[in-house]
Design a protein around this motif. Structure first.
Motif, PDB file in Angstrom:
ATOM      1  N   ARG A  71       0.834  -1.195   0.000  1.00 20.66           N
ATOM      2  CA  ARG A  71       0.000   0.000   0.000  1.00 20.66           C
ATOM      3  C   ARG A  71       0.876   1.256   0.000  1.00 20.66           C
ATOM      4  O   ARG A  71       0.617   2.208  -0.723  1.00 20.66           O
ATOM      5  CB  ARG A  71      -0.927  -0.025   1.215  1.00 20.66           C
ATOM      6  CG  ARG A  71      -2.094   0.907   1.054  1.00 20.66           C
ATOM      7  CD  ARG A  71      -3.153   0.671   2.117  1.00 20.66           C
ATOM      8  NE  ARG A  71      -3.775  -0.638   2.019  1.00 20.66           N
ATOM      9  CZ  ARG A  71      -4.204  -1.349   3.081  1.00 20.66           C
ATOM     10  NH1 ARG A  71      -4.016  -0.902   4.307  1.00 20.66           N
ATOM     11  NH2 ARG A  71      -4.795  -2.515   2.909  1.00 20.66           N
ATOM     12  N   ALA A  72       1.914   1.245   0.834  1.00 19.60           N
ATOM     13  CA  ALA A  72       2.814   2.412   0.899  1.00 19.60           C
ATOM     14  C   ALA A  72       3.494   2.638  -0.443  1.00 19.60           C
ATOM     15  O   ALA A  72       3.617   3.771  -0.924  1.00 19.60           O
ATOM     16  CB  ALA A  72       3.854   2.193   1.995  1.00 19.60           C
ATOM     17  N   MET A  73       3.909   1.545  -1.088  1.00 25.35           N
ATOM     18  CA  MET A  73       4.560   1.676  -2.391  1.00 25.35           C
ATOM     19  C   MET A  73       3.549   2.147  -3.435  1.00 25.35           C
ATOM     20  O   MET A  73       3.883   2.934  -4.317  1.00 25.35           O
ATOM     21  CB  MET A  73       5.201   0.350  -2.795  1.00 25.35           C
ATOM     22  CG  MET A  73       6.389  -0.017  -1.885  1.00 25.35           C
ATOM     23  SD  MET A  73       7.368  -1.400  -2.522  1.00 25.35           S
ATOM     24  CE  MET A  73       6.467  -2.789  -1.859  1.00 25.35           C
ATOM     25  N   GLY A  74       2.295   1.692  -3.293  1.00 24.93           N
ATOM     26  CA  GLY A  74       1.248   2.116  -4.222  1.00 24.93           C
ATOM     27  C   GLY A  74       1.009   3.618  -4.129  1.00 24.93           C
ATOM     28  O   GLY A  74       0.818   4.287  -5.154  1.00 24.93           O
ATOM     29  N   ALA A  75       1.051   4.144  -2.906  1.00 23.77           N
ATOM     30  CA  ALA A  75       0.844   5.590  -2.731  1.00 23.77           C
ATOM     31  C   ALA A  75       1.949   6.366  -3.438  1.00 23.77           C
ATOM     32  O   ALA A  75       1.704   7.424  -4.028  1.00 23.77           O
ATOM     33  CB  ALA A  75       0.808   5.927  -1.238  1.00 23.77           C
ATOM     34  N   ALA A  76       3.152   5.833  -3.409  1.00 25.78           N
ATOM     35  CA  ALA A  76       4.277   6.509  -4.071  1.00 25.78           C
ATOM     36  C   ALA A  76       4.114   6.460  -5.589  1.00 25.78           C
ATOM     37  O   ALA A  76       4.399   7.439  -6.282  1.00 25.78           O
ATOM     38  CB  ALA A  76       5.593   5.868  -3.639  1.00 25.78           C
ATOM     39  N   VAL A  77       3.621   5.324  -6.103  1.00 27.13           N
ATOM     40  CA  VAL A  77       3.376   5.224  -7.552  1.00 27.13           C
ATOM     41  C   VAL A  77       2.322   6.261  -7.953  1.00 27.13           C
ATOM     42  O   VAL A  77       2.454   6.967  -8.950  1.00 27.13           O
ATOM     43  CB  VAL A  77       2.885   3.821  -7.960  1.00 27.13           C
ATOM     44  CG1 VAL A  77       2.528   3.779  -9.445  1.00 27.13           C
ATOM     45  CG2 VAL A  77       3.956   2.769  -7.653  1.00 27.13           C
TER      46      VAL A  77
END
Ligand SMILES: [Fe+2]
Ligand SMILES: [Fe+2]
Length: 178
Positions: free
Chosen positions: A127-133
């Motif tokens: 989820r955290a990586m998705g927010a960065a994408v």
């Protein structure tokens, strides 16, 4: 995160279609949108996915080295296309070459990285990586904003290296790295 990146692979395929099918006066704008999306997408993978895959996957170093090799080739092709412009006599031939390279690369990622990463990451991490994408994705609207898109503006906004730099900044900020 993985769903987002896979969706971007689909959007990239559609944007290639749009460039190929555009009437002559719309080719430049469509190519600008493709350029921005590719720049944002590959930067997100370089900043977020590959470092993680390198650490977490068996033979992660090798898998990532192969992907980076493909990515660098695609990036070089993209920069050449952008620099020479859509009126260059070899534009279409090189666009086709870029498309083949990008699609083979996307298949490699999906097969060797994405599926395996899912098993090696927690939902919270993804989820955290998705927010960065998503933070970077704002730089690459898939639909043109009506009335705001002129060829010149598009070129200025779309310089691939500038988009990559800005995407990198947004991603690092979202990941709390700056
Ligand atoms: Fe990639
Ligand atoms: Fe990708």
């Amino acid at each position: 995160m993985i769903e987002l990146l896979m969706a971007q692979h689909g959007q990239i395929r559609d944007l290639f279609d749009e460039v190929e099918q555009a009437p002559p006066d719309k080719v430049e704008a469509a190519f600008g949108r493709l350029t921005r999306m590719l720049s944002v997408h590959e930067t997100a993978e370089e900043e977020i996915v590959h470092p993680y895959a390198r650490r977490k996957l068996d033979n992660g170093q090798g898998v990532v080295a192969d992907r980076l090799h493909e990515e660098n080739r695609a990036k070089r092709l993209l920069l050449d296309l952008h620099n020479d412009g859509v009126d260059h006599p070899r534009f279409w031939e090189r666009l086709a070459e870029l498309r083949t390279a990008v699609q083979a690369h996307a298949r490699g990622e999906e097969r060797y990285e994405f599926t395996r990463l899912r098993a090696h990451t927690s939902t919270a991490e993804r989820r955290a990586m998705g927010a960065a994408v998503r933070a970077a994705e704002s730089l690459a609207p898939v639909r043109p904003h009506p009335g705001t898109e002129s060829a010149t503006k598009n070129l200025l906004l779309g310089t691939p290296l500038a988009v990559m730099d800005r995407a990198r900044e947004l991603i690092r900020k979202a990941l709390g790295k700056v």
